[in-house]
Motif scaffolding. Structure first.
Motif, PDB file in Angstrom:
ATOM      1  N   VAL A 229       0.670  -1.147  -0.125  1.00 17.76           N
ATOM      2  CA  VAL A 229      -0.026   0.031  -0.104  1.00 17.76           C
ATOM      3  C   VAL A 229       0.928   1.321  -0.072  1.00 17.76           C
ATOM      4  O   VAL A 229       1.689   1.287   0.814  1.00 17.76           O
ATOM      5  N   THR A 230       0.559   2.262  -0.936  1.00 20.82           N
ATOM      6  CA  THR A 230       1.362   3.400  -1.171  1.00 20.82           C
ATOM      7  C   THR A 230       0.165   4.469  -0.975  1.00 20.82           C
ATOM      8  O   THR A 230      -0.199   4.808  -2.302  1.00 20.82           O
ATOM      9  N   ALA A 231      -0.048   4.873   0.090  1.00 21.88           N
ATOM     10  CA  ALA A 231      -1.154   6.006   0.275  1.00 21.88           C
ATOM     11  C   ALA A 231      -0.802   7.313   0.207  1.00 21.88           C
ATOM     12  O   ALA A 231       0.198   7.762   0.824  1.00 21.88           O
ATOM     13  N   ALA A 232      -1.357   8.283  -0.577  1.00 14.14           N
ATOM     14  CA  ALA A 232      -0.962   9.722  -0.763  1.00 14.14           C
ATOM     15  C   ALA A 232      -0.962  10.426   0.585  1.00 14.14           C
ATOM     16  O   ALA A 232      -0.191  11.202   0.929  1.00 14.14           O
ATOM     17  N   ALA A 233      -1.851   9.808   1.431  1.00 18.05           N
ATOM     18  CA  ALA A 233      -1.996  10.401   2.768  1.00 18.05           C
ATOM     19  C   ALA A 233      -0.867  10.366   3.725  1.00 18.05           C
ATOM     20  O   ALA A 233      -0.430  11.006   4.842  1.00 18.05           O
ATOM     21  N   TRP A 234       0.349   9.471   3.076  1.00 19.18           N
ATOM     22  CA  TRP A 234       1.418   9.358   3.885  1.00 19.18           C
ATOM     23  C   TRP A 234       2.682  10.015   3.538  1.00 19.18           C
ATOM     24  O   TRP A 234       3.745   9.911   3.652  1.00 19.18           O
ATOM     25  N   GLN A 235       2.333  10.931   2.486  1.00 17.27           N
ATOM     26  CA  GLN A 235       3.416  11.606   1.409  1.00 17.27           C
ATOM     27  C   GLN A 235       3.848  13.025   1.929  1.00 17.27           C
ATOM     28  O   GLN A 235       4.315  13.667   1.472  1.00 17.27           O
ATOM     29  N   GLY A 236       3.393  13.278   3.571  1.00 16.67           N
ATOM     30  CA  GLY A 236       4.146  14.256   3.875  1.00 16.67           C
ATOM     31  C   GLY A 236       3.012  15.711   3.997  1.00 16.67           C
ATOM     32  O   GLY A 236       3.383  16.650   4.832  1.00 16.67           O
ATOM     33  N   GLN A 237       1.909  15.297   3.582  1.00 14.91           N
ATOM     34  CA  GLN A 237       0.955  16.595   3.809  1.00 14.91           C
ATOM     35  C   GLN A 237      -0.078  16.726   4.907  1.00 14.91           C
ATOM     36  O   GLN A 237      -0.517  17.728   5.507  1.00 14.91           O
TER      37      GLN A 237
END
Length: 250
Positions: A229-237
């Protein structure tokens, strides 16, 4: 035991079988690595210099306990309501010959004597299982010696709202930040109910128990990423974890 807590315990027992299946991999990680994140260590190092006696509430697989000992703790007592997790953690501690022991118990209400800990450590999926934070915080204060510390490194209370979409961060329409609870539909699943609270509720429970807040920080990095899983929610924002340090008065 409350029926809902019993269901949650069953779900966690099932999920903890993973700790048994991966016994040797986890043993290798405990021996050669550290389960503590850099932001945890930055806050814990000054406390660990005095070789504290640690109580780890909701200790899970026990890798944090090995890391705490390697970083300077004199000993760790882990408390978890999963007999599967506690037994596997105790077996690893024995194999590594480190001063960690484990107690199987429902929390709050740890079956340990008052004032037995210089440091109470908890987090990484712990507070979601506690239906009454006020009782939990009072139990933490009971366990601490004067001038002892509580350290929490935990999933941010907003995390249940984040979707796992990979293209951009989104809020799940079926969850609410101010909701009382929600049913977990990922890990450990099986219909386990997680208690939802705000960051303010967590801080206020600690303060109401008579502890002094020393540090509070929020971080973008999650403490757990499921495989594949690669969630956009985990990308620093967005906030995904927080650290809280509190002290008991002398």
């Amino acid at each position: 035991m409350d029926p809902e807590i019993r269901r949650n315990r069953t779900a966690w027992e099932d999920a903890s079988e993973k700790h048994v299946r991966e016994y040797h991999q986890l043993l290798d990680r405990a021996r050669h690595g550290s389960a503590l994140f850099p932001q945890e260590l930055a806050l814990l190092r000054p406390l660990l210099r005095s070789s504290p006696t640690v109580v780890h509430l909701q200790s899970g697989h026990g890798l944090d306990d090995a890391a705490l000992v390697h970083a300077g703790a004199r000993s760790v007592v882990g408390v978890d309501f999963s007999s599967v997790a506690a037994t596997a953690a105790g077996r690893r501690a024995g194999a590594l010959r480190i001063p960690c022991r484990y107690v199987i118990a429902e929390l709050p209400g740890a079956p340990l004597r008052d004032g037995c800990a210089d440091l109470v450590y908890t987090g990484k999926g712990a507070l979601i299982w506690i239906p009454d934070l006020a009782v939990w915080a009072r139990d933490v204060a009971r366990l601490l010696r004067p001038a002892g510390h509580l350290f929490v490194y935990e999933s941010h209370p907003a995390v249940p709202l984040w979707s796992w979409d990979s293209d951009e961060p989104r809020i799940r329409p079926d969850r609410g930040y101010f909701a009382r609870s929600h049913v977990n539909d990922t890990f450990p699943a099986n219909g386990a109910r997680e208690w939802q609270r705000t960051l303010g509720e967590i801080v206020n429970a600690v303060l109401a128990a008579g502890l002094e807040l020393r540090h509070l920080a929020e971080f973008a990095e999650p403490f757990w990423r499921p495989d594949g899983v690669t969630a956009a929610a985990w990308q620093g924002q967005l906030p995904n974890t927080f650290a809280l340090l509190a002290r008991k008065g002398c």
